[in-house]
Scaffold this active site. Structure first.
Site, PDB file in Angstrom:
ATOM      1  N   SER A 143       0.868  -1.179   0.000  1.00 49.52           N
ATOM      2  CA  SER A 143       0.000   0.000   0.000  1.00 49.52           C
ATOM      3  C   SER A 143       0.899   1.221   0.000  1.00 49.52           C
ATOM      4  O   SER A 143       2.098   1.126   0.325  1.00 49.52           O
ATOM      5  CB  SER A 143      -0.876  -0.003   1.259  1.00 49.52           C
ATOM      6  OG  SER A 143      -1.500   1.246   1.466  1.00 49.52           O
ATOM      7  N   TYR A 156      -2.332  -1.210  10.139  1.00 51.32           N
ATOM      8  CA  TYR A 156      -2.262  -1.361   8.685  1.00 51.32           C
ATOM      9  C   TYR A 156      -0.863  -1.021   8.159  1.00 51.32           C
ATOM     10  O   TYR A 156      -0.284  -1.773   7.365  1.00 51.32           O
ATOM     11  CB  TYR A 156      -3.308  -0.458   8.039  1.00 51.32           C
ATOM     12  CG  TYR A 156      -3.584  -0.766   6.592  1.00 51.32           C
ATOM     13  CD1 TYR A 156      -4.365  -1.863   6.226  1.00 51.32           C
ATOM     14  CD2 TYR A 156      -3.089   0.048   5.579  1.00 51.32           C
ATOM     15  CE1 TYR A 156      -4.631  -2.142   4.898  1.00 51.32           C
ATOM     16  CE2 TYR A 156      -3.359  -0.220   4.249  1.00 51.32           C
ATOM     17  CZ  TYR A 156      -4.132  -1.315   3.909  1.00 51.32           C
ATOM     18  OH  TYR A 156      -4.389  -1.589   2.588  1.00 51.32           O
TER      19      TYR A 156
END
Length: 278
Positions: A143, A156
């Site tokens: 990401s 995350y």
């Protein structure tokens, strides 16, 4: 350059929706047969039905990537059905909202198991099969939060930074050893998927906090999954070591290089303006 994909077999996790489903369609159009995995059997079958219209063979494998036995069994299932595997795309992922102090320890570990440990265990399981091929690729979807680390994303970002580090070190090892397997690490920016709306939230979060959270994600999740998948498919075809998906990802990565300690001062201010306008 993309000829090596034609007639190959791609194993894709998280293929029931979002980027995984779009990537399955993209690779099918490039002539790849597919072994698709997701815990959402209904979404998985919908992706498979659409991909089959490209004239390729598609098998579906409904399991949760936290299931170690299922992960261990999957490579043989793919081999039995397709005879080989040339691309492993570790795409499945989840999100957890809240600060480090708000997120429960069990939720933090749950996210790490799906977003980091599952790609590692699947890479370990598939590498012997991938290494049999003339050319093969491991594709790990990290990401932009594997390059920058915003507040409220401790879980995350931890997983996505770890996946980036794992991918880069593995790539260097395989290159050193002369392996036919290469590694692509993918850093998407704001892609319009259900990951935000389906994210776990802290037990004590207020309705106001939840509304603000959704507003923030709506402001940044703009790119269509199909556009993201096309960029990723092109990167796989040229065997790129890293791909930044979206203008926002490229801008954020540039700012991180320019100001590696203070980048959030600038990115956070820009994000606040976008949320205010949304």
């Amino acid at each position: 350059m993309a000829d090596w994909l034609t007639g190959g077999v791609a194993a894709i996790t998280g293929a029931g929706s979002g980027i995984g489903a779009a990537l399955a369609q993209d690779l099918a159009r490039r002539g790849m047969h597919l072994a698709l995995a997701d815990r959402n059997a209904q979404g998985l079958e919908a992706t498979a039905a659409s991909a089959r219209s490209a004239g390729v063979m598609v098998t579906t494998h409904a399991f949760d990537v936290t299931d170690r036995a299922a992960c261990g069994a999957w490579p043989q299932q793919v081999l039995d059905a397709h005879g080989k595997v040339t691309v492993l795309a570790n795409n499945a992922g989840v999100a957890v909202g809240g600060t480090f102090q708000q997120v429960a320890a069990d939720d933090f570990e749950w996210l790490l198991d799906i977003n980091f440990h599952a790609p590692v265990r699947l890479t370990r399981a598939f590498l012997p099969l991938l290494a049999r091929e003339r050319a093969a690729q491991v594709v790990n979807v990290s990401s932009i939060f594997g390059i920058i680390a915003p507040p409220g994303q401790t879980a995350y970002s931890s997983a996505k930074f770890a996946l980036r580090g794992f991918s880069e070190s593995l790539r260097h090892e395989l290159e050193r050893d002369g392996s036919p397997v290469r590694v692509t690490v993918v850093h998407p920016g704001g892609v319009r998927t259900a990951i935000a709306s389906s994210a776990k939230v802290p037990a004590g979060a207020t309705q106001e906090e939840l509304a603000q959270h959704q507003k923030a994600w709506k402001a940044v999740l703009k790119m269509a999954p199909e556009d993201a998948a096309r960029t990723i498919g092109d990167a796989i075809a040229r065997r790129a070591p890293r791909v930044l998906v979206g203008k926002d990802a490229k801008q954020a990565a540039f700012l991180q290089r320019l100001a590696p300690v203070t980048y959030w001062k600038y990115i956070g201010a820009k994000l606040a303006r976008e949320i205010e306008r949304s």
